[in-house]
Design a protein around this motif. Structure first.
Motif, PDB file in Angstrom:
ATOM      1  N   ASN A 267     -37.164 -15.890  38.969  1.00  0.00           N
ATOM      2  CA  ASN A 267     -36.187 -16.307  40.080  1.00  0.00           C
ATOM      3  C   ASN A 267     -35.909 -17.912  40.114  1.00  0.00           C
ATOM      4  O   ASN A 267     -36.662 -18.632  39.391  1.00  0.00           O
ATOM      5  CB  ASN A 267     -37.103 -16.204  41.696  1.00  0.00           C
TER       6      ASN A 267
ATOM      7  N   ASN B  24     -38.441  -4.207  52.767  1.00  0.00           N
ATOM      8  CA  ASN B  24     -39.263  -4.912  51.681  1.00  0.00           C
ATOM      9  C   ASN B  24     -40.046  -6.102  52.182  1.00  0.00           C
ATOM     10  O   ASN B  24     -39.355  -6.901  53.126  1.00  0.00           O
ATOM     11  CB  ASN B  24     -38.575  -5.367  50.341  1.00  0.00           C
TER      12      ASN B  24
ATOM     13  N   VAL C   8     -29.058 -15.416  46.799  1.00  0.00           N
ATOM     14  CA  VAL C   8     -29.748 -14.338  47.607  1.00  0.00           C
ATOM     15  C   VAL C   8     -30.878 -14.602  47.976  1.00  0.00           C
ATOM     16  O   VAL C   8     -31.710 -14.805  49.081  1.00  0.00           O
ATOM     17  CB  VAL C   8     -29.562 -13.051  46.781  1.00  0.00           C
ATOM     18  N   ASN C   9     -31.792 -14.972  46.961  1.00  0.00           N
ATOM     19  CA  ASN C   9     -33.101 -15.648  47.043  1.00  0.00           C
ATOM     20  C   ASN C   9     -33.338 -16.911  47.972  1.00  0.00           C
ATOM     21  O   ASN C   9     -34.170 -17.083  49.033  1.00  0.00           O
ATOM     22  CB  ASN C   9     -33.950 -16.187  45.802  1.00  0.00           C
TER      23      ASN C   9
ATOM     24  N   VAL D 219     -28.265  -7.111  50.300  1.00  0.00           N
ATOM     25  CA  VAL D 219     -29.478  -6.992  49.836  1.00  0.00           C
ATOM     26  C   VAL D 219     -30.427  -6.744  50.763  1.00  0.00           C
ATOM     27  O   VAL D 219     -31.369  -6.146  50.679  1.00  0.00           O
ATOM     28  CB  VAL D 219     -29.918  -8.233  48.811  1.00  0.00           C
TER      29      VAL D 219
ATOM     30  N   LYS E  86     -27.759 -14.861  42.072  1.00  0.00           N
ATOM     31  CA  LYS E  86     -29.333 -14.121  42.353  1.00  0.00           C
ATOM     32  C   LYS E  86     -29.828 -15.392  43.064  1.00  0.00           C
ATOM     33  O   LYS E  86     -30.656 -15.220  43.924  1.00  0.00           O
ATOM     34  CB  LYS E  86     -30.058 -13.652  41.315  1.00  0.00           C
TER      35      LYS E  86
ATOM     36  N   ASN F  40     -37.343  -8.178  54.900  1.00  0.00           N
ATOM     37  CA  ASN F  40     -36.025  -8.495  54.539  1.00  0.00           C
ATOM     38  C   ASN F  40     -35.055  -8.102  55.764  1.00  0.00           C
ATOM     39  O   ASN F  40     -34.001  -8.682  55.778  1.00  0.00           O
ATOM     40  CB  ASN F  40     -35.589  -8.178  53.166  1.00  0.00           C
TER      41      ASN F  40
ATOM     42  N   ILE G 257     -32.950 -15.278  51.390  1.00  0.00           N
ATOM     43  CA  ILE G 257     -33.899 -14.326  52.003  1.00  0.00           C
ATOM     44  C   ILE G 257     -35.252 -14.902  51.907  1.00  0.00           C
ATOM     45  O   ILE G 257     -36.136 -14.788  52.989  1.00  0.00           O
ATOM     46  CB  ILE G 257     -33.677 -13.110  51.203  1.00  0.00           C
ATOM     47  N   ASN G 258     -35.802 -15.479  50.770  1.00  0.00           N
ATOM     48  CA  ASN G 258     -37.343 -15.517  50.439  1.00  0.00           C
ATOM     49  C   ASN G 258     -37.904 -16.510  51.472  1.00  0.00           C
ATOM     50  O   ASN G 258     -38.808 -16.133  52.064  1.00  0.00           O
ATOM     51  CB  ASN G 258     -37.380 -16.109  49.215  1.00  0.00           C
TER      52      ASN G 258
ATOM     53  N   SER H 141     -40.609  -9.666  51.021  1.00  0.00           N
ATOM     54  CA  SER H 141     -40.144 -10.583  49.808  1.00  0.00           C
ATOM     55  C   SER H 141     -41.149 -11.057  48.982  1.00  0.00           C
ATOM     56  O   SER H 141     -42.583 -11.193  49.550  1.00  0.00           O
ATOM     57  CB  SER H 141     -39.171 -11.789  50.520  1.00  0.00           C
ATOM     58  N   SER H 142     -40.797 -11.657  47.815  1.00  0.00           N
ATOM     59  CA  SER H 142     -41.971 -12.029  46.964  1.00  0.00           C
ATOM     60  C   SER H 142     -42.526 -13.235  47.608  1.00  0.00           C
ATOM     61  O   SER H 142     -43.965 -13.552  47.289  1.00  0.00           O
ATOM     62  CB  SER H 142     -41.338 -12.420  45.729  1.00  0.00           C
TER      63      SER H 142
ATOM     64  N   THR I  12     -32.979  -3.586  50.781  1.00  0.00           N
ATOM     65  CA  THR I  12     -34.120  -3.726  50.858  1.00  0.00           C
ATOM     66  C   THR I  12     -34.861  -4.026  52.005  1.00  0.00           C
ATOM     67  O   THR I  12     -35.964  -4.777  52.049  1.00  0.00           O
ATOM     68  CB  THR I  12     -34.659  -4.857  49.783  1.00  0.00           C
TER      69      THR I  12
HETATM   70  O1  PAF Z   1     -37.948 -12.065  45.700  1.00  0.00           O
HETATM   71  C1  PAF Z   1     -37.720 -11.194  46.138  1.00  0.00           C
HETATM   72  O2  PAF Z   1     -38.252 -10.667  46.895  1.00  0.00           O
HETATM   73  C2  PAF Z   1     -36.555 -10.276  45.613  1.00  0.00           C
HETATM   74  O3  PAF Z   1     -35.800 -11.122  44.642  1.00  0.00           O
HETATM   75  C3  PAF Z   1     -35.251 -10.066  46.734  1.00  0.00           C
HETATM   76  C4  PAF Z   1     -34.123  -9.834  46.325  1.00  0.00           C
HETATM   77  C5  PAF Z   1     -34.972 -11.176  47.839  1.00  0.00           C
HETATM   78  C6  PAF Z   1     -35.741  -8.933  47.671  1.00  0.00           C
HETATM   79  O4  PAF Z   1     -37.337  -8.915  48.099  1.00  0.00           O
END
Ligand code: PAF
Length: 302
Positions: free
Chosen positions: A103, A252, A189-190, A245, A186, A204, A193-194, A254-255, A249
């Protein structure tokens, strides 16, 4: 083909498991942690479409056990790239192709002028590490790879072989003409979101609700302004992509939020931090991202 995957995290485990199930390659997984490498006992467990599949491979913490390889998939976090390269020295010879998947953009700084071939990877594969050695394949997305600069025919042949290998393992992969634009797509996007999910402690999808949405959009727009100032053409509208995204997701974690919850070092420096650094060089104002960096650092260093 002799292949080494470095890093038994979610993505590294997914790639290693997928390759082990496809053709008969000489496949190795390199883990810097010797105890964990021993515990993994030369296999990974892949959870795919509700099935549990045992994936045999050789797993070690000593790169000398492996020796020179044709292909390295480098799947460690951005901040660990330099250490991983040092650990992996015995794997790397002039004809080795290394493909890093990180990332952010910080890793690009340590990946030029190396005495082996380096192509950059960007993947939309979804993977979750359920436990050490146990990975779930969350969803298939396209993997893009290419060199950042023109290369010799020999290097291009290696790249084609790697693309063929990944496709033969059901990882849809293509050579993308402008890989840097996909790295930045990418990244943005991070960027959106992250950090925000980490600060708000939310999945997310919650970023699509106000007031989070406005802040996310502002962060991504700042990033797009930096990309423009750098002459990087984005392949698609970054705000629309980030919102998509979030929808795809929605549930999800996020990381970065996962890292915060586990008390682990986050990738804030490689993502929003790297963006603010580039912005500083070009005098592009990025107050929303500066605040995101400050708040995430506060979460992790109370
Ligand atoms: O780092 C992450 O979590 C992912 O790249 C993403 C796309 C934000 C989805 O959780």
């Amino acid at each position: 083909m002799k292949i080494a995957v470095i890093g038994p995290g979610a993505l590294g485990s997914l790639f290693a498991a997928g390759i082990s199930r496809a053709a008969d390659h000489d496949l190795w997984l390199l883990d810097h942690n010797a105890q964990r490498a021993a515990r993994l006992d030369n296999k990974l467990l892949l959870n795919e479409n509700g099935r549990e599949l045992v994936c045999p491979m050789r797993i070690t913490a000593d790169a000398r056990d492996i020796g020179p390889v044709d292909l390295v998939l480098l799947c460690v976090k951005s901040a660990d790239v330099a250490d991983a390269l040092a650990l992996a020295q015995p794997l790397l010879e002039a004809n080795t192709l290394l493909i890093p998947f990180q990332n952010g953009i910080r890793h690009l700084d340590v990946l030029h002028d190396l005495p082996f071939h380096v192509a950059i990877g960007v993947t939309a594969q979804g993977a979750t590490l359920l436990a050490p050695g146990h990975v779930r394949h969350g969803g298939s997305g396209l993997t893009r790879i290419n060199f950042l600069k023109p290369q010799s025919d020999r290097a291009l042949k290696k790249l084609n072989t790697a693309v063929h290998l990944l496709n033969s393992c059901s990882f849809k992969t293509e050579i993308s003409p402008n890989i840097l634009s996909h790295v930045w797509a990418k990244l943005l996007v991070n960027v959106g979101i992250n950090a925000l999910t980490a600060i708000l402690n939310c999945p997310n999808g919650d970023l699509l609700k106000e007031p989070a949405r406005t802040r996310m959009v502002a962060a991504v727009r700042e990033g797009a302004a930096v990309a423009k100032a750098m002459g990087i053409e984005l392949p698609t509208d970054p705000v629309a992509m980030t919102q998509q995204v979030c929808r795809d997701t929605a549930a999800n974690i996020s990381s970065m939020l996962q890292d915060v919850r586990r008390g682990k070092k986050t990738e804030i420096e490689a993502i929003n931090g790297a963006l603010t650094a580039e912005a500083g060089k070009l005098n592009v104002p990025v107050p929303v991202n500066e605040e995101l960096v400050r708040q995430v650092k506060e979460l992790t260093n109370p």
